[in-house]
Design a protein around this motif. Structure first.
Motif, PDB file in Angstrom:
ATOM      1  N   PRO A 187       0.775  -1.020   0.153  1.00  0.00           N
ATOM      2  CA  PRO A 187      -0.032   0.156  -0.182  1.00  0.00           C
ATOM      3  C   PRO A 187       1.037   1.348   0.071  1.00  0.00           C
ATOM      4  N   GLN A 188       2.145   1.373   0.098  1.00  0.00           N
ATOM      5  CA  GLN A 188       3.095   2.369  -0.137  1.00  0.00           C
ATOM      6  C   GLN A 188       3.474   2.238  -1.214  1.00  0.00           C
ATOM      7  N   ALA A 189       3.106   1.382  -2.205  1.00  0.00           N
ATOM      8  CA  ALA A 189       3.657   1.275  -3.475  1.00  0.00           C
ATOM      9  C   ALA A 189       5.119   0.970  -3.514  1.00  0.00           C
ATOM     10  N   ARG A 190       5.651   0.154  -2.610  1.00  0.00           N
ATOM     11  CA  ARG A 190       7.021  -0.390  -2.483  1.00  0.00           C
ATOM     12  C   ARG A 190       6.793  -2.071  -3.185  1.00  0.00           C
ATOM     13  N   MET A 191       7.909  -2.318  -3.532  1.00  0.00           N
ATOM     14  CA  MET A 191       7.995  -3.708  -4.186  1.00  0.00           C
ATOM     15  C   MET A 191       8.163  -4.631  -3.098  1.00  0.00           C
ATOM     16  N   ALA A 192       7.014  -5.478  -2.695  1.00  0.00           N
ATOM     17  CA  ALA A 192       6.977  -6.184  -1.483  1.00  0.00           C
ATOM     18  C   ALA A 192       6.761  -7.681  -1.603  1.00  0.00           C
ATOM     19  N   GLY A 193       7.057  -8.173  -2.887  1.00  0.00           N
ATOM     20  CA  GLY A 193       7.111  -9.510  -3.175  1.00  0.00           C
ATOM     21  C   GLY A 193       6.677  -9.994  -4.429  1.00  0.00           C
ATOM     22  N   VAL A 194       6.785 -11.220  -4.936  1.00  0.00           N
ATOM     23  CA  VAL A 194       6.610 -11.803  -6.279  1.00  0.00           C
ATOM     24  C   VAL A 194       5.739 -12.941  -6.312  1.00  0.00           C
ATOM     25  N   VAL A 195       4.975 -13.370  -7.477  1.00  0.00           N
ATOM     26  CA  VAL A 195       4.399 -14.428  -7.807  1.00  0.00           C
ATOM     27  C   VAL A 195       4.969 -15.087  -8.780  1.00  0.00           C
ATOM     28  N   GLN A 196       5.268 -16.212  -8.815  1.00  0.00           N
ATOM     29  CA  GLN A 196       6.067 -16.988  -9.901  1.00  0.00           C
ATOM     30  C   GLN A 196       4.978 -18.121 -10.484  1.00  0.00           C
ATOM     31  N   PRO A 197       5.149 -18.391 -11.888  1.00  0.00           N
ATOM     32  CA  PRO A 197       4.394 -19.126 -12.495  1.00  0.00           C
ATOM     33  C   PRO A 197       4.731 -20.475 -12.315  1.00  0.00           C
ATOM     34  N   PRO A 198       3.789 -21.552 -12.209  1.00  0.00           N
ATOM     35  CA  PRO A 198       2.453 -21.563 -12.847  1.00  0.00           C
ATOM     36  C   PRO A 198       1.625 -20.908 -11.509  1.00  0.00           C
ATOM     37  N   LEU A 199       0.751 -20.130 -11.900  1.00  0.00           N
ATOM     38  CA  LEU A 199       0.053 -19.282 -10.929  1.00  0.00           C
ATOM     39  C   LEU A 199      -1.256 -20.263 -10.208  1.00  0.00           C
ATOM     40  N   ASN A 200      -0.951 -19.963  -8.772  1.00  0.00           N
ATOM     41  CA  ASN A 200      -1.978 -20.698  -8.005  1.00  0.00           C
ATOM     42  C   ASN A 200      -3.036 -19.603  -7.796  1.00  0.00           C
ATOM     43  N   VAL A 201      -3.963 -19.452  -8.352  1.00  0.00           N
ATOM     44  CA  VAL A 201      -4.862 -18.374  -8.234  1.00  0.00           C
ATOM     45  C   VAL A 201      -5.692 -18.205  -7.149  1.00  0.00           C
ATOM     46  N   LYS A 202      -6.395 -19.427  -6.274  1.00  0.00           N
ATOM     47  CA  LYS A 202      -6.813 -19.731  -5.371  1.00  0.00           C
ATOM     48  C   LYS A 202      -5.866 -19.224  -4.174  1.00  0.00           C
ATOM     49  N   GLY A 203      -4.850 -19.406  -4.249  1.00  0.00           N
ATOM     50  CA  GLY A 203      -3.960 -19.084  -3.210  1.00  0.00           C
ATOM     51  C   GLY A 203      -3.558 -17.533  -3.341  1.00  0.00           C
ATOM     52  N   ILE A 204      -3.367 -16.972  -4.564  1.00  0.00           N
ATOM     53  CA  ILE A 204      -3.097 -15.555  -4.633  1.00  0.00           C
ATOM     54  C   ILE A 204      -4.318 -14.599  -4.283  1.00  0.00           C
ATOM     55  N   THR A 205      -5.642 -15.146  -4.498  1.00  0.00           N
ATOM     56  CA  THR A 205      -6.935 -14.585  -4.243  1.00  0.00           C
ATOM     57  C   THR A 205      -6.915 -14.473  -2.545  1.00  0.00           C
ATOM     58  N   ALA A 206      -6.628 -15.572  -1.921  1.00  0.00           N
ATOM     59  CA  ALA A 206      -6.753 -15.849  -0.553  1.00  0.00           C
ATOM     60  C   ALA A 206      -5.763 -14.999   0.103  1.00  0.00           C
ATOM     61  N   ASP A 207      -4.414 -14.756  -0.404  1.00  0.00           N
ATOM     62  CA  ASP A 207      -3.288 -14.146   0.035  1.00  0.00           C
ATOM     63  C   ASP A 207      -3.451 -12.556   0.184  1.00  0.00           C
ATOM     64  N   LEU A 208      -4.074 -12.082  -1.231  1.00  0.00           N
ATOM     65  CA  LEU A 208      -4.390 -10.513  -1.136  1.00  0.00           C
ATOM     66  C   LEU A 208      -5.463 -10.270  -0.081  1.00  0.00           C
ATOM     67  N   GLU A 209      -6.412 -11.162  -0.172  1.00  0.00           N
ATOM     68  CA  GLU A 209      -7.744 -11.016   0.853  1.00  0.00           C
ATOM     69  C   GLU A 209      -7.054 -10.568   2.210  1.00  0.00           C
TER      70      GLU A 209
END
Length: 216
Positions: A187-209
């Motif tokens: 939320p401060q527009a800093r680089m905070a992490g990465v997501v590598q493929p293949p994408l785990n969309v359910k995991g991405i959804t839950a993590d961001l929530e």
């Protein structure tokens, strides 16, 4: 992926690892005592300390600019691609559209965002990039910029892209090799992490929530 891009990606990864080692060795960071520990993640890889991103200006449709200030207050996933991409880009945007539908239940003021940046300014105008991205989900932020600005933006996020001529050799017959990873901005527009493929969309959804509900 071309051998040249694979080499660039390897060099970028090695440079990132070397930089992280040097920072930890010579400039050990001591987080504030009041800083809460970040929650466990399913798909995201969070950095121990977010990295500041140099100021940037990208172009959106209708002559609107996009700067880091406009990303503050939200967790943002950044995806680099181009509208003529035959596989990775449409697949990734379609997958993430499912996550965006889930995030719609979160308050708009803090809802996670997806930013699609075209690395093909020769063919992709800001208007075309917006039309392309919004076909997958209307909430997607879409932008591009002149090549020097794009290169600086990508380099700041440890992403790479390169133009690859097509078989015919004509001016418009080319592709863009690019990083398939997603970059996470806090939320401060800093680089905070990465997501590598293949994408785990359910995991991405839950993590961001989780991040949206537990951090500011």
């Amino acid at each position: 992926m071309s051998k040249r891009l694979a080499l660039l990606l390897t060099l970028a990864a090695l440079a990132a690892v070397a930089g992280l080692w040097a920072a930890q060795r010579f400039f050990p960071a001591t987080p504030p005592l009041s800083a809460p520990a970040l929650p466990a993640m399913q798909a995201l890889t969070l950095f121990p300390t977010p990295r500041a991103v140099p100021a940037f200006t990208l172009q959106q449709a209708d002559n609107k600019t996009l700067t880091s200030a406009q990303l503050q207050g939200h967790w943002t996933l950044v995806f680099l691609g181009f509208t003529h991409c035959p596989d990775v880009c449409p697949t990734t945007l379609a997958q993430l559209a499912g996550a965006q539908k889930q995030w719609a239940a979160l308050p708009a003021a803090t809802r996670p965002r997806l930013l699609f940046v075209s690395a093909d300014p020769e063919r992709d105008s800001p208007q075309l990039v917006a039309q392309y991205a919004h076909a997958f989900h209307p909430d997607t932020l879409a932008a591009t910029a002149a090549l020097p600005q794009l290169q600086a933006f990508a380099r700041a996020l440890s992403l790479v892209f390169m133009k690859v001529p097509g078989a015919s050799g004509t001016a418009n017959d080319y592709s863009i090799d690019h990083s398939a990873a997603l970059v996470l901005l806090d939320p401060q527009a800093r680089m905070a992490g990465v997501v590598q493929p293949p994408l785990n969309v359910k995991g991405i959804t839950a993590d961001l929530e989780t991040l949206t509900k537990t951090t500011r």
